[in-house]
Write a protein that holds these residues in place. Structure first.
Motif, PDB file in Angstrom:
ATOM      1  N   PHE A 132      -0.578 -32.706 -38.282  1.00  0.00           N
ATOM      2  CA  PHE A 132      -0.413 -31.270 -38.015  1.00  0.00           C
ATOM      3  C   PHE A 132      -0.272 -30.462 -39.296  1.00  0.00           C
ATOM      4  O   PHE A 132      -0.659 -29.306 -39.367  1.00  0.00           O
ATOM      5  CB  PHE A 132       0.815 -31.031 -37.132  1.00  0.00           C
ATOM      6  N   ALA A 133       0.297 -31.110 -40.350  1.00  0.00           N
ATOM      7  CA  ALA A 133       0.549 -30.374 -41.590  1.00  0.00           C
ATOM      8  C   ALA A 133      -0.742 -29.888 -42.226  1.00  0.00           C
ATOM      9  O   ALA A 133      -0.761 -28.848 -42.877  1.00  0.00           O
ATOM     10  CB  ALA A 133       1.321 -31.275 -42.565  1.00  0.00           C
ATOM     11  N   SER A 134      -1.819 -30.623 -42.013  1.00  0.00           N
ATOM     12  CA  SER A 134      -3.069 -30.230 -42.673  1.00  0.00           C
ATOM     13  C   SER A 134      -3.908 -29.269 -41.818  1.00  0.00           C
ATOM     14  O   SER A 134      -4.986 -28.873 -42.220  1.00  0.00           O
ATOM     15  CB  SER A 134      -3.897 -31.480 -42.999  1.00  0.00           C
ATOM     16  N   THR A 135      -3.423 -28.932 -40.616  1.00  0.00           N
ATOM     17  CA  THR A 135      -4.177 -27.994 -39.764  1.00  0.00           C
ATOM     18  C   THR A 135      -3.277 -26.853 -39.297  1.00  0.00           C
ATOM     19  O   THR A 135      -2.965 -26.749 -38.110  1.00  0.00           O
ATOM     20  CB  THR A 135      -4.743 -28.700 -38.522  1.00  0.00           C
ATOM     21  N   PRO A 136      -2.849 -26.021 -40.235  1.00  0.00           N
ATOM     22  CA  PRO A 136      -1.899 -24.955 -39.876  1.00  0.00           C
ATOM     23  C   PRO A 136      -2.457 -24.012 -38.810  1.00  0.00           C
ATOM     24  O   PRO A 136      -1.707 -23.437 -38.034  1.00  0.00           O
ATOM     25  CB  PRO A 136      -1.659 -24.209 -41.195  1.00  0.00           C
ATOM     26  N   GLU A 137      -3.801 -23.857 -38.749  1.00  0.00           N
ATOM     27  CA  GLU A 137      -4.356 -22.909 -37.776  1.00  0.00           C
ATOM     28  C   GLU A 137      -4.096 -23.378 -36.340  1.00  0.00           C
ATOM     29  O   GLU A 137      -3.882 -22.564 -35.448  1.00  0.00           O
ATOM     30  CB  GLU A 137      -5.849 -22.636 -38.033  1.00  0.00           C
ATOM     31  N   LEU A 138      -4.076 -24.707 -36.114  1.00  0.00           N
ATOM     32  CA  LEU A 138      -3.757 -25.196 -34.768  1.00  0.00           C
ATOM     33  C   LEU A 138      -2.286 -24.908 -34.441  1.00  0.00           C
ATOM     34  O   LEU A 138      -1.958 -24.475 -33.339  1.00  0.00           O
ATOM     35  CB  LEU A 138      -4.056 -26.696 -34.630  1.00  0.00           C
TER      36      LEU A 138
END
Lengths: 514, 286
Positions: B161-167
């Motif tokens: 999740f840390a690498s996909t802040p937009e989600l």
């Protein structure tokens, strides 16, 4: 007064003797039954032509039913006293001064209840108990308050022997309201029926959730769409008997019902039903109700002599009447069959559309018919989805979907309700048993209630599928009391016998669990 | 009906099931969407048929008693209108993969969700492991947010999740499974490592997106007390968070793993008490 035959008289005498000897009726139930039997000897109403062949029929062909109101109405069917006025002013007739503390308030209400007549001889409305009692709880600690409320509710359950008796709560949270919910949760009693007037803008989530939890314990309160009722009947409406919206300080003179399935039997098809049969029966029922009302207002003397009217706890001009119907499902299914179609009510949109069309026809008729004594509702009756009686077989309450044919998805069931609830300011409602081993999340039900009321559903009831107190059609009964009566013992409350009949004939225990 | 070949710029995901009203997938009433496919192999998995993706072998097509499954261009087509949910296809599948899948775009799934408005407060996407389809989630949650619905993810914690802040910006919270705290035990339970899972637990908690952690208690399979307590200590700085302790039940579990016994109520209460002692307050035993 018209003559009756000796044969008829002798039949009634036999009935009375049978009542006297009954092993399963309590003394009070015998007295009430005998009064009804005696009343049937009278012939004082000027009945519309054609009524006899629609009314005095076996249940499978009867088209109009007057729900045991008798031949000479001695009082209005439902009476809604203004208890707040009584708390403020006391009563000369009852020789009671206004109560000064919680002890006197409870004592006064319990006395008053014993003097409020109705079709059942018990009060169908007990007041907005949270509003009435909250001011008297100031300075009373929780333990004492709960003890007093508990005794108050036990007294009601054991002396108001009929679960058509209804108390109201809300919409605003009060300490009394919270304590009443706690007490009801602990008592698990059938009487009184309770409704929470719910409006998400006025009722806190906390209070509503407490009400949901209580309903899963003791099958009450039910939830009334406050915004909807208020917009139709004004701020001073109440919920009485099963779920009937009526005016405070007024009530309903009478309630008769159209048995739609049997009217469909007289019809050759949809067109004949809508154009000929239904209008014919509605016209006779409305004129029959007019005559009952005329007798109550002009001849019975009730409004001139009863202390409730004399002291202003009720006002004749705040009364209306309820134009009822049952068996929409059977009606639609039969008409579809007569048209050569097999689609069923509650499962098919064409069938449901026909249901809506029938409701539109009933609504339009009622909008045209006027009665001089129903001024409070613009001269019209209020439509009512009647919940049925114990003797009904193959007659589904109001516009409900028959038990056993409910849609698989609760969502589809609610969407069906949304098409029909709007027609009935004087009451309709749907009931959902809940599997509490699955749904341990009261917010789940509150979300459903919120959504439902936004979609203009009017009235919802829930109970836990394994609860002792269950909702039969609109009223509450204990399963354990039904079992007692079934085994041949007398039971305290009148409604237990109705519950037994309805569970046998109406398959109440087979309702789809959600 | 959609299938995997459809020409669309929208991302697709294999939808196994939609429960319109759910009381057990987060707060209030929610629509729960179950996606097919999982990167864990939990022994006690209650829906083992949701783990693998159908490889279109076609064995189920002829077994279906109502012809709800057919083969077109080498692919299984599922017709939900005919299906009677008898589970024959699942029982005959050599691959433990339900063929009852609709490949849907976010807008197609959203059409199904819309029907429940205003009765629901939000949605929960579960699985399988729904984070195998992050673009689909992103699209679906964006549509839900526009409609005022809350969005929850049910995850095993392997997704970064840390690498996909937009989600995360369109996600209200994640409900995270901690299958076992100890790495070896986690390997036994799931066949996978848990370094990433514990990292995600802390990350999500630290950004206020960890709605709930839960552990399925199977005392014969791993040290439940230790897992609960150590997870409790790990997340203590971020309380309040709900801890859901779920009692193992054999329903739906593959035969070779269905011999485990459910823990006693007392045992679960003791686990809950251990959490309370270190400051947890919102504990639910199911």
């Amino acid at each position: 007064m018209r003559e009756i035959t000796m044969e008829h008289v002798n039949q009634i005498r036999k009935d009375i003797l049978e009542t006297i000897k009954s092993p399963v009726l309590t003394h009070e139930q015998k007295v009430a039954t005998m009064a009804g039997e005696a009343d049937s000897l009278l012939e004082v109403l000027d009945l519309p032509e054609g009524l006899d062949e629609l009314l005095n029929r076996p249940i499978d062909t009867q088209c109009i039913c007057d729900l045991f109101e008798g031949h000479a109405p001695v009082r209005p069917r439902y009476i809604i006293p203004d208890y707040a006025k009584f708390m403020k002013e006391g009563s000369r007739f009852l020789q009671l001064d206004p109560p000064q503390d919680i002890y006197e308030a409870i004592n006064s209400l319990l006395i008053f209840y014993k003097h409020v007549p109705s079709i059942t001889n018990f009060p169908v409305y007990l007041g907005s108990l949270d509003e009435l009692l909250d001011p008297f709880l100031e300075g009373v600690d929780d333990v004492t308050a709960k003890k007093l409320l508990k005794l108050f509710f036990i007294h009601i359950d054991r002396t108001v022997l009929d679960s058509f008796s209804h108390a109201n709560l809300g919409p605003v949270e009060t300490r009394a309201g919270r304590l009443i919910l706690e007490v009801e949760s602990e008592l698990e009693q059938a009487v009184p029926n309770i409704t929470l007037k719910y409006d998400p803008d006025l009722t806190s989530d906390d209070f509503a959730l407490k009400a949901v939890q209580t309903s899963l314990h003791s099958a009450k309160p039910s939830f009334a769409n406050h915004r909807m009722f208020r917009s139709e009947l004004g701020e001073d409406y109440v919920i009485a008997s099963c779920y009937n919206g009526l005016k405070l300080g007024g009530g309903s003179y009478t309630l008769c019902r159209l048995i739609l399935g049997n009217i469909a039997k007289r019809s050759s098809g949809i067109t004949d039903f809508l154009e000929n049969q239904l209008p014919y029966v509605m016209d006779i029922m409305a004129r029959y109700m007019d005559e009952r009302i005329r007798f109550e207002v002009e001849e019975s003397g009730f409004f001139q002599n009863n202390f409730l009217a004399k002291e202003g706890f009720i006002h004749q001009d705040r009364f209306t009447a309820m134009f009822g119907m049952v068996g929409m499902a059977e009606c639609v299914d039969l008409l579809m069959k007569k048209e050569g179609k097999s689609c069923r009510y509650g499962q098919n949109s064409e069938a449901d559309d026909l249901g809506v069309k029938i409701m539109d026809a009933i609504y339009a008729f009622n909008e045209k018919h006027t009665n001089p004594y129903c001024q409070i509702t613009s001269g019209h009756f209020l439509l009512h989805a009647q919940v049925g009686i114990a003797q009904d077989q193959g007659v589904t309450p109001g516009t409900r979907i028959p038990i056993g044919e409910e849609p698989e998805e609760l969502l589809d069931h609610l969407k069906h309700c949304a098409r029909f609830h709007k027609y009935f300011p004087s009451g309709t409602g749907d009931i959902f048993p809940i599997d509490t081993t699955v749904h341990k999340n009261p917010e789940f039900l509150l979300d459903i209630i919120k959504g439902a009321f936004r979609e203009n559903l009017r009235y919802l009831s829930f109970y836990a599928s394994d609860s002792d107190v269950i909702r039969i059609t609109g009223y509450l009964v204990k399963r354990s009391e039904i079992a007692k009566l079934r085994s041949g013992s007398a039971v305290l409350q009148d409604t237990t016998a109705l519950g037994l009949g309805a569970t046998n004939n109406g398959h109440i225990e087979e309702r789809k669990i959600r | 009906m959609s299938d995997v070949l459809k020409d669309s710029r929208e991302p697709l995901a294999p939808v196994n099931k939609i429960i319109r009203f759910s009381s057990v997938d987060g707060p209030g009433n929610r629509t729960a969407i179950f996606l097919q496919g999982c990167n864990f192999d939990c022994r006690y998995c209650h829906n083992p048929e949701t783990r693998a993706l159908c490889n279109n072998c076609g064995l189920c097509v002829e077994k279906c008693p109502v012809s709800a499954l057919s083969m077109t261009d080498g692919r299984i087509l599922y017709n939900p209108a005919l299906c009677i949910l008898c589970d024959t296809c699942i029982h005959v599948c050599p691959n433990d993969a339900s063929p009852r899948i609709l490949w849907q775009t976010p807008s197609e799934t959203f059409q199904e969700i819309r029907k429940q408005i205003p009765y629901i407060r939000g949605i929960t996407v579960s699985g399988g492991e729904c984070t195998l389809y992050p673009e689909y989630l992103q699209g679906l949650f964006t549509l839900c947010k526009e409609a005022g619905l809350t969005t929850l993810i049910d995850s095993n914690g392997t997704f970064d999740f840390a690498s996909t802040p937009e989600l995360l910006t369109v996600t209200d919270g994640v409900m995270l499974d901690i299958k076992a705290y100890d790495a070896c035990e986690h390997q036994t339970v799931t066949g996978c490592d848990n370094t990433q899972v514990l990292k995600m637990a802390v990350f999500l908690a630290s950004v206020g997106k960890l709605t709930e952690v839960r552990t399925v208690a199977v005392p014969e399979l791993f040290d439940v007390r230790k897992t609960v307590l150590q997870t409790g200590i790990l997340l203590k700085p971020y309380l309040p968070i709900r801890y859901k302790l779920i009692s193992y039940r054999p329903f739906g579990v593959r035969e070779q793993y269905s011999h485990y016994t459910a823990p006693s109520d007392l045992f679960l209460q003791e686990c809950a008490d251990a959490l309370r002692e270190i400051g947890w307050t919102d504990i639910l035993i199911l």
